[in-house]
Design a protein around this motif. Sequence first.
Motif, short mmCIF file in Angstrom:
data_model
loop_
_atom_site.label_atom_id
_atom_site.label_comp_id
_atom_site.label_asym_id
_atom_site.label_seq_id
_atom_site.Cartn_x
_atom_site.Cartn_y
_atom_site.Cartn_z
N ASN A 1 -4.86 91.70 29.31
CA ASN A 1 -3.66 90.97 29.71
C ASN A 1 -2.44 91.89 29.72
N VAL A 2 -1.66 91.81 30.80
CA VAL A 2 -0.44 92.61 30.94
C VAL A 2 0.73 91.66 31.14
N SER A 3 1.74 91.80 30.31
CA SER A 3 2.94 90.97 30.40
C SER A 3 3.81 91.40 31.58
N ALA A 4 4.57 90.43 32.10
CA ALA A 4 5.53 90.76 33.16
C ALA A 4 6.55 91.77 32.67
N HIS A 5 6.86 91.72 31.38
CA HIS A 5 7.80 92.70 30.82
C HIS A 5 7.23 94.11 30.90
N GLN A 6 5.90 94.23 30.67
CA GLN A 6 5.28 95.54 30.77
C GLN A 6 5.31 96.06 32.20
N LEU A 7 4.97 95.18 33.15
CA LEU A 7 4.92 95.61 34.54
C LEU A 7 6.30 96.03 35.04
N ASP B 1 8.93 95.88 43.67
CA ASP B 1 8.62 96.81 42.58
C ASP B 1 7.23 96.54 42.02
N ALA B 2 6.92 95.23 41.80
CA ALA B 2 5.60 94.88 41.27
C ALA B 2 4.49 95.30 42.23
N CYS B 3 4.70 95.05 43.52
CA CYS B 3 3.68 95.39 44.52
C CYS B 3 3.45 96.90 44.57
N ALA B 4 4.54 97.67 44.51
CA ALA B 4 4.41 99.13 44.59
C ALA B 4 3.63 99.67 43.39
N LYS B 5 3.89 99.15 42.21
CA LYS B 5 3.18 99.62 41.02
C LYS B 5 1.70 99.24 41.06
N MET B 6 1.44 98.02 41.52
CA MET B 6 0.04 97.58 41.60
C MET B 6 -0.73 98.41 42.61
N ASN B 7 -0.14 98.69 43.75
CA ASN B 7 -0.82 99.49 44.77
C ASN B 7 -1.08 100.91 44.29
N ARG C 1 -3.97 100.64 41.93
CA ARG C 1 -5.20 100.30 42.67
C ARG C 1 -5.75 101.52 43.39
N ALA C 2 -4.86 102.39 43.84
CA ALA C 2 -5.30 103.61 44.51
C ALA C 2 -6.07 104.53 43.57
N HIS C 3 -5.87 104.35 42.26
CA HIS C 3 -6.60 105.14 41.27
C HIS C 3 -7.83 104.39 40.77
N GLY C 4 -8.13 103.23 41.35
CA GLY C 4 -9.34 102.50 40.99
C GLY C 4 -9.14 101.31 40.08
N VAL C 5 -7.96 101.14 39.52
CA VAL C 5 -7.70 100.04 38.59
C VAL C 5 -7.70 98.72 39.37
N CYS C 6 -8.35 97.68 38.80
CA CYS C 6 -8.42 96.37 39.45
C CYS C 6 -7.41 95.41 38.83
N PHE C 7 -7.11 94.33 39.60
CA PHE C 7 -6.14 93.34 39.12
C PHE C 7 -6.74 91.96 39.22
N SER C 8 -6.48 91.16 38.18
CA SER C 8 -6.92 89.77 38.13
C SER C 8 -5.70 88.89 37.95
N LEU C 9 -5.68 87.77 38.67
CA LEU C 9 -4.54 86.85 38.57
C LEU C 9 -4.93 85.70 37.66
N ASP C 10 -4.31 85.64 36.49
CA ASP C 10 -4.64 84.65 35.46
C ASP C 10 -3.89 83.35 35.72
N LEU D 1 -0.98 86.23 47.52
CA LEU D 1 -2.38 86.63 47.49
C LEU D 1 -2.70 87.66 48.57
N LYS D 2 -2.05 87.53 49.72
CA LYS D 2 -2.29 88.49 50.80
C LYS D 2 -1.58 89.81 50.54
N ARG D 3 -0.44 89.76 49.87
CA ARG D 3 0.39 90.96 49.71
C ARG D 3 -0.07 91.85 48.57
N PHE D 4 -0.57 91.24 47.49
CA PHE D 4 -0.88 92.02 46.30
C PHE D 4 -2.36 92.43 46.29
N PRO D 5 -2.67 93.61 45.75
CA PRO D 5 -4.05 94.12 45.76
C PRO D 5 -4.89 93.50 44.63
#
Length: 715
Positions: free
Chosen positions: A549-555, A593-599, A602-611, A623-627
């Motif tokens: 789990n990652v907090s919005a504050h962390q992101l 900002d959130a989208c740029a960090k996630m992308n 993701r380019a390094h292989g890290v996956c994301f789950s939407l809780d 859902l379409k915009r975020f990886p």
Amino acid sequence: MSSELSDGPGFPPTAWSPRDFEVLLDTIPAGVVIHGADSRAVYANRCAHRLLGNAIGLMRQYLADSGKVPLLHPDGSALPIDANPVSCVLRTGRPVHDMVIGLPGACLRWLICNAYPLLDADGAVRQVAVCFTECTDLMRIEISLLRSEERLRLAMQGSTDAPWDWDVESGLVHYSERWWNMLGFPPFHGERDPVAWRTQMHPDDMPRVDAFVDALVASDDSTYSLEFRLRHRDGHYVPVLSRGFVQRDGGGKGVRIAGTNTDLTAAKEAERRIHELAYFDYLTGLPNRRLLIDELSKILPRCARNGQSGALLFIDLDNFKLLNDTLGHDAGDALLREVAGRLRATVRASDHLARLGGDEFVVVLEDLGASETGAIQEARMVGAKLLEALARPHALDVRPTVSTPSIGVAMFGAGALSVDQLLRQADLAMYRAKAEGRNTLRFFDPGMQAAVERQVELENDLHDAIAGRRFQVYCQPQLGIDGRLAGAEVLLRWCHATRGVVAPDEFIGMAESSGMIVQLGAMVLAESCRALARWADDPRLREVTLAVNVSAHQLRDPGFVGQVLAILAATGAPPQQLFLELTESVFAHNLDDACAKMNELRAHGVCFSLDDFGTGYSSLAYLKRFPLTELKIDRSFVKDLPGEAHAGAIVDAILALARTLELDVVAEGIETSEQRDFLVARGCRLLQGYLLGKPRPIAEFEAGYGAAGVLLRQD
């Protein structure tokens, strides 16, 4: 020294020889120079030689109007050639009296000159006798006085001071031009009126000024300073500061007072403005926090002394920040001004009203009676009026806007209570009002303070726990429909020294609000990545994903991406096995900002789950915009399955959406076999909940699901 004098009218008898004249002239303490008809000097006595020096030779050699002997006008400018006293006498035949002339040189000399014509028998000017005495010292004194007067004049022109002079014994008073101008009258309007200063004085100041003057005259003080008010011509009063000097006779009695009056209008206005800035809110005009605290420091002991009860109402506008963000700060300022106006119109004139800052206001009610019950009832009635007044729509940005208040009330009276304690109690009551639905009023009770103290203690303990790494990582399995382990979610437990194991619900929110979540999150992420690195060598765990789990504050932290990549590099964990689990709250702020960090991750292989999908800011656009790689169906939908039709429809919609977007779906919170069977029948391929496996410490998790080959299906 020889001369060429001869007998003629006005000269002594021939018995006097030229030598006799020379001796006579050399004895007088004045310079004498005789000039011929052509204006050249023909004789100079001893004093003239001393005063004129080398200039005598030039006078003998050159004509007076030749300019070879430069002379100065008393103002320091060059004396015109035709103004030379010798030239004047030769030209007009008339003497020149008391002419002041400057003679430049190594040392400038100033001379007072008198020039006389010496006539021949026919009455023609034959010679000119110039007599002069030195006045250099007098000129220096005069120049010094002139400069001093000029400085005084300029100083008076550049100031607002108005000089005056009072002869105490005769009663005569001199008023300067500025004295009258200061009061709007023409110059010397009442110069002959010795009591003008009294007739113009404010009646309230007269007794104090009379007593001051009497004491001043009788004392031995030489200076004084006094403020009073004088009436202006248009009727208003001008505040003045009178300062001056007292002249005394041989017996020490004051006989003359001279001084100046300074107009204090601008200074008094500046004082008023400084007082306003220091004690009043610039936006609403209400008293500010400083003035409120000053007033409360007087009110509390007064009420305690008189046995009277009072109340402090702490008002906070609901969702004011959202209004500021949507309508702009100008609209927010307009709302605050309107709120201040409504508060003024609602409370009594004797009540105290202040703006603490932001959207916080305070109303203090005094003299609510000796009965605590009656005082509480009165405070409740005033609070109800304030709620009603502030809940009415406000006309902002050409449209009605509703902004409701939350009000906390703290009572005071006979009990000893500090200002700070009273404000804290009202503040706590206000937050209770917000927590219980907003747009309401709550009274302080001691339980609130105890809860806050517990919260503060817990926050301090949390800080120490992070520093001491007193946390334990748990894992809850995520199973496929075949009952085998597919992944796990990392859960955190706090091992408290006195409270035992503390669940995340009790401390994660505190960690976020205090900013400790960034450090805590990094600790959990590092531990999780170390586990993934170990599992890479375990044939039963190497394909297992781990959701952290990652907090919005962390992101939102600028160093988040670098931190994740550094931990992956340091631990050697496979990035494709790491799922960062986000809640929909990350979409509430700075999407780019959130989208740029996630992308980037993701380019390094890290996956994301939407809780908790479907409970917050759900949007197809997100859902379409975020990886994203997977969605998690929130337990609030799962718990009503299979009997609740709406819950089933929502689950069907989420699964259909995920299939369309090619996202995996994890259903969490499964506690019954009916829930599991319903979800499997609808096509959900990943399952999580107590039915399938409880959270276990990560070491137990590894032992149970690792190479030992434990059967993972749990019925």
